[in-house]
Design a protein around this motif. Structure first.
Motif, short mmCIF file in Angstrom:
data_model
loop_
_atom_site.label_atom_id
_atom_site.label_comp_id
_atom_site.label_asym_id
_atom_site.label_seq_id
_atom_site.Cartn_x
_atom_site.Cartn_y
_atom_site.Cartn_z
N UNK A 1 -82.10 -100.58 52.06
CA UNK A 1 -80.72 -100.45 52.45
C UNK A 1 -79.88 -100.10 51.24
N UNK A 2 -79.00 -99.15 51.40
CA UNK A 2 -78.11 -98.75 50.31
C UNK A 2 -77.03 -99.81 50.13
N UNK A 3 -76.88 -100.28 48.93
CA UNK A 3 -75.87 -101.30 48.65
C UNK A 3 -74.64 -100.71 47.97
N UNK A 4 -74.74 -99.47 47.50
CA UNK A 4 -73.59 -98.81 46.88
C UNK A 4 -73.76 -97.30 46.99
N UNK A 5 -72.65 -96.63 47.30
CA UNK A 5 -72.61 -95.17 47.33
C UNK A 5 -71.43 -94.75 46.48
N UNK A 6 -71.65 -93.83 45.56
CA UNK A 6 -70.57 -93.36 44.69
C UNK A 6 -70.55 -91.84 44.66
N UNK A 7 -69.35 -91.29 44.70
CA UNK A 7 -69.12 -89.87 44.52
C UNK A 7 -68.32 -89.74 43.23
N UNK A 8 -68.84 -88.97 42.29
CA UNK A 8 -68.23 -88.89 40.96
C UNK A 8 -67.86 -87.44 40.67
#
Length: 125
Positions: A1-8
């Motif tokens: 399971x993804x616990x963090x998603x970031x767009x930079x």
């Protein structure tokens, strides 16, 4: 399971960071920020070996005791970082590529919105 998603952004500031654990949000900001160094290293080696940038998926950037960090870069140098729980399911590269393709598609939809100002923080209700 993804616990963090970031767009930079291409200038290395976060456009969007969402965590599954709001109590540890600062820790995930740190993980996303430290992954930028690994992304820059991988991009430097990719540009030395190949002239075209067809492979946008960077794979696993680094594992920690609790998490695995995966990266993806668009042709416009927008970076996507997904942090996955390491104690859970082991994801194959094909599954992670599919996740990043969906994220890239969602990002493209946001950018295509005429009311979105480019290079600003992405907000979503």
């Amino acid at each position: 399971m993804a616990v963090c998603v970031a767009v930079i952004a291409r200038d290395n500031y976060p456009l969007y960071i969402r965590t599954a654990e709001p109590d540890h949000e600062l820790k995930f900001h740190y993980i996303a920020h430290t992954s930028l160094d690994v992304i820059e290293e991988k991009l430097a080696t990719l540009t030395k070996t190949t002239s075209d940038m067809r492979e946008l998926y960077l794979g696993i950037l680094y594992p920690t005791e609790d998490y695995k960090v995966y990266g993806y870069v668009t042709n416009t140098k927008i970076k996507f970082v997904v942090v996955v729980d390491a104690s859970g399911i082991n994801y194959r590269d094909t599954e992670m590529r599919a996740i990043f393709r969906k994220l890239h598609h969602a990002y493209s939809d946001v950018i295509s919105n005429p009311f979105y100002t480019p290079e600003t923080t992405i907000t979503s209700p």
